[in-house]
Design a protein around this motif. Structure first.
Motif, PDB file in Angstrom:
ATOM      1  N   UNK A   1     -12.187  24.444  -2.694  1.00  0.00           N
ATOM      2  CA  UNK A   1     -13.295  23.846  -3.437  1.00  0.00           C
ATOM      3  C   UNK A   1     -14.434  24.834  -3.655  1.00  0.00           C
ATOM      4  N   UNK A   2     -14.491  25.873  -2.810  1.00  0.00           N
ATOM      5  CA  UNK A   2     -15.495  26.926  -2.989  1.00  0.00           C
ATOM      6  C   UNK A   2     -15.045  27.989  -3.986  1.00  0.00           C
ATOM      7  N   UNK A   3     -13.851  27.801  -4.553  1.00  0.00           N
ATOM      8  CA  UNK A   3     -13.343  28.755  -5.526  1.00  0.00           C
ATOM      9  C   UNK A   3     -12.527  29.878  -4.935  1.00  0.00           C
ATOM     10  N   UNK A   4     -12.058  29.714  -3.690  1.00  0.00           N
ATOM     11  CA  UNK A   4     -11.302  30.776  -3.035  1.00  0.00           C
ATOM     12  C   UNK A   4      -9.957  30.999  -3.721  1.00  0.00           C
ATOM     13  N   UNK A   5      -9.560  32.272  -3.852  1.00  0.00           N
ATOM     14  CA  UNK A   5      -8.225  32.650  -4.309  1.00  0.00           C
ATOM     15  C   UNK A   5      -7.298  32.632  -3.091  1.00  0.00           C
ATOM     16  N   UNK A   6      -6.688  31.519  -2.831  1.00  0.00           N
ATOM     17  CA  UNK A   6      -5.970  31.310  -1.579  1.00  0.00           C
ATOM     18  C   UNK A   6      -4.799  32.258  -1.380  1.00  0.00           C
ATOM     19  N   UNK A   7      -4.239  32.774  -2.475  1.00  0.00           N
ATOM     20  CA  UNK A   7      -3.056  33.628  -2.376  1.00  0.00           C
ATOM     21  C   UNK A   7      -3.382  35.096  -2.118  1.00  0.00           C
ATOM     22  N   UNK A   8      -4.666  35.426  -1.945  1.00  0.00           N
ATOM     23  CA  UNK A   8      -5.075  36.797  -1.664  1.00  0.00           C
ATOM     24  C   UNK A   8      -5.142  37.012  -0.152  1.00  0.00           C
TER      25      UNK A   8
END
Length: 245
Positions: free
Chosen positions: A152-159
């Motif tokens: 929800x904070x805009x994190x690129x989870x796959x990095x």
């Protein structure tokens, strides 16, 4: 899944062969085991389609069958285990003879192949030991919440990034012994931490490079919890920097 009257807690875990979703009716916990219902019954549902996968309407059919069993047989729905190809409903009832009635209901299902079984389980070991989440299982729920908050904070989870896991122990010597085993398990050892008012005041941060793929995080936290439990320790939380586009 919606089973009427169930206070369902769901979490990601695994069986011997594959990843799975476990569900448990938490409303039973305070009263279990129920002496009059000391027979474990199960119904393992599979699709009759060629690909063998359970999804969409056939998953709903499994849930409908579980509700039918609960209603027609007057048995207690305790929870379920769902994999890609199978969904097993777990119940408690008063008699082994209920198995014949469950099989009769199963034989009438047109789109599902259902295997039924029963055995005595007066202590509700399946409920408490298999379905009920221990520390490692419950942490997978917390992992999901943390990952959702980062998303929800805009994190690129796959990095990939460095993730810090904060583990606490009753004494400093015990913490040091844990650190030695954690290092051998592939974790980088960070700075010691101290929580003055805690029953487990002596902590340390472990570091690991990982994405925020939930399965990957679940595997890491489970490994840490299993090691820490040998030293009366607890994984309290984990954190990482937010990686945005």
């Amino acid at each position: 899944m919606a089973i009427k009257g169930a206070d369902l807690l769901e979490y990601d875990w695994h069986t011997e062969k594959s990843r799975a979703v476990f569900g448990i009716d938490m409303s039973l916990y305070s009263a279990a085991p129920i002496a009059s219902d000391g027979v474990l019954l199960y119904a393992s549902c599979r699709s009759k389609k060629d690909d063998g996968e359970l999804r969409g309407i056939r998953l709903s059919m499994c849930d409908s069958f579980f509700e039918l069993c609960q209603k027609k047989l007057n048995i207690i729905f305790a929870g379920y285990i769902e994999t890609r190809r199978q969904k097993r409903g777990i119940f408690y009832g008063s008699s082994i003879d209920l198995l014949d009635d469950m099989r009769e209901l199963a034989d009438k299902q047109l789109f599902l192949s259902i295997e039924c079984g029963a055995r005595r389980d007066e202590a509700w070991q399946t409920y408490f030991k298999l379905l009920y989440p221990d520390a490692a299982k419950y942490r997978t729920i917390e992992n999901g919440r943390t990952i959702d908050a980062l998303r929800k904070q805009g994190d690129m989870l796959n990095i990939s990034r460095r993730i810090s896991f904060h583990v606490f122990f009753p004494s400093e010597p015990i913490r040091i012994m844990f650190e030695q085993e954690a290092r051998l398990a592939g974790f980088a050892i960070g700075e010691p931490e101290f929580a003055d008012e805690s029953d487990l005041p002596h902590g340390v941060s472990l570091h690991k490079i990982s994405t925020l793929d939930k399965r990957e995080i679940d595997d890491i936290t489970t490994r840490i919890i299993r090691i820490a439990s040998k030293y009366d320790g607890m994984l309290v939380h984990w954190d990482c920097g937010v990686v945005r586009r």
